[in-house]
Design an enzyme around this catalytic site. Structure first.
Site, short mmCIF file in Angstrom:
data_model
loop_
_atom_site.label_atom_id
_atom_site.label_comp_id
_atom_site.label_asym_id
_atom_site.label_seq_id
_atom_site.Cartn_x
_atom_site.Cartn_y
_atom_site.Cartn_z
N ASP A 178 23.44 115.41 25.89
CA ASP A 178 22.93 116.66 25.24
C ASP A 178 23.65 117.69 26.17
O ASP A 178 24.08 118.88 25.69
CB ASP A 178 21.71 116.93 25.07
CG ASP A 178 21.27 118.12 24.29
OD1 ASP A 178 22.40 118.58 23.66
OD2 ASP A 178 19.97 118.51 24.44
N ALA A 232 20.75 120.09 21.37
CA ALA A 232 19.45 119.35 20.76
C ALA A 232 18.26 120.20 21.69
O ALA A 232 17.33 120.34 20.90
CB ALA A 232 19.71 118.03 21.04
N TYR A 233 18.30 120.09 22.81
CA TYR A 233 17.32 120.86 23.75
C TYR A 233 16.84 122.01 23.38
O TYR A 233 15.76 122.46 23.00
CB TYR A 233 17.62 120.43 25.24
CG TYR A 233 16.58 120.69 26.25
CD1 TYR A 233 15.37 120.01 26.41
CD2 TYR A 233 16.49 121.97 26.81
CE1 TYR A 233 14.48 120.23 27.03
CE2 TYR A 233 15.48 122.39 27.65
CZ TYR A 233 14.50 121.50 27.70
OH TYR A 233 13.47 121.76 28.69
N SER A 234 18.18 122.90 23.17
CA SER A 234 17.53 124.11 22.88
C SER A 234 17.05 124.43 21.77
O SER A 234 16.03 125.30 21.61
CB SER A 234 18.97 125.13 23.12
OG SER A 234 19.61 124.83 24.29
N SER A 238 15.19 122.17 19.90
CA SER A 238 14.13 121.69 19.93
C SER A 238 13.26 122.82 20.57
O SER A 238 11.84 122.62 20.01
CB SER A 238 13.80 120.27 20.76
OG SER A 238 14.03 120.65 22.22
#
Ligand code: NAP
Length: 242
Positions: A103, A165-167, A169
């Site tokens: 990611d 994806a992390y951001s 989420s």
């Protein structure tokens, strides 16, 4: 170290997810030192054994449970286990989270849906499942602390174009936290999101700015402050824009 004097969280019960390493492990030390009955989760049996060994001298003040927050059955089993161990839960710290390696270079125009799904399953759905499972056990004055990230901060220029994806989420977790706080306001349960800083953990990497112990500061501040504002995003003990 187990304190033998009354401390700020004496008589309170705290649950920390993902407590076997990183910020979660540092939180375990902090909450125990503050006098709380400290419930810790770890996914692997080996990690649970290590935690149990590390905290053996704390006796019943530390309990270690298994839980994969991305697995609803596992969250249900945790809820059952906790309910049989303690009468109520005063503070839920949703610390467990993932930042999938690929990611880090995943840009917004080239998203791998599997990475997005894996990330959301833990960081968003897992945290939501934890809240749903434990809210009935949290009394007035209790609190839910969702460990988020400024990578999910929409103000101040918006999200970075990478690590999508992390951001996403964490942005979604922030949005959920706002809704949750408004839902729980009447019950006087506080729900907030917090950025712990850029922390030297497996996730933050060795080049990060602060130690895991320092990364606990704002989380502990939220756990110990008097009942007050709710539904905010915190960084360095200050409210910041979402
Ligand atoms: P870390 O060192 O990678 O530790 C993550 C923890 O979460 C581990 O205990 C891990 O367990 C657990 N975990 C991951 N997925 C899980 C799942 N599905 N169910 C249960 N446990 C799970 O990360 P960290 O840096 O301490 O991060 C803690 C929190 O702070 C995360 O929410 C992260 O997003 C946030 N945060 C960190 C930074 C930073 O700079 N480090 C910055 C902003 C926000 P296993 O050992 O089993 O994998």
């Amino acid at each position: 170290m187990v304190p033998n004097v009354m401390s700020e969280l004496t008589g309170k019960t705290v649950l920390v997810t993902g407590a076997n390493r990183g910020i979660g492990r540092a939180l375990a030390d902090r909450f125990l030192a503050l006098g709380a009955t400290t419930l810790l989760t770890a996914r692997s049996a080996a990690a649970r054994e290590t935690l149990a060994r590390d905290f053996a001298s704390a006796g019943d003040r530390v309990r270690v449970f298994g839980c994969d927050i991305a697995d609803p059955d596992s969250v249900r089993a945790l809820q059952t286990g906790v309910a049989s161990a303690v009468p109520q839960l005063d503070i839920l710290v949703n610390n467990a989270g993932v930042f999938v390696k690929t990611d880090r270079l995943m840009y917004a125009d080239d998203v791998d849906p599997r990475v997005l799904e894996e990330t959301l399953r833990t960081n968003l759905f897992g945290t939501i499942a934890m809240c749903a499972a434990f809210i009935p056990s949290i009394p007035a004055g209790g609190r839910i602390i969702n460990v988020s990230s400024t990578m999910g901060q929409l103000s101040d220029g918006g999200l970075e174009p990478y690590a999508v994806a992390y951001s996403v989420s964490k942005a979604a977790l922030n949005a959920y936290t706002s809704a949750l706080a408004n839902r729980l306001r009447e019950r006087r349960i506080l729900a907030d999101a917090v950025h712990p800083g850029w922390v030297q953990t497996d996730m933050g990497g060795p080049g990060a700015q602060i130690s895991p112990e320092a990364g606990t500061e704002t989380i502990v501040f939220l756990a110990t402050r008097p009942v007050g504002e709710t539904g905010k995003f915190w960084n360095q003990k200050q409210i910041v824009d979402w």
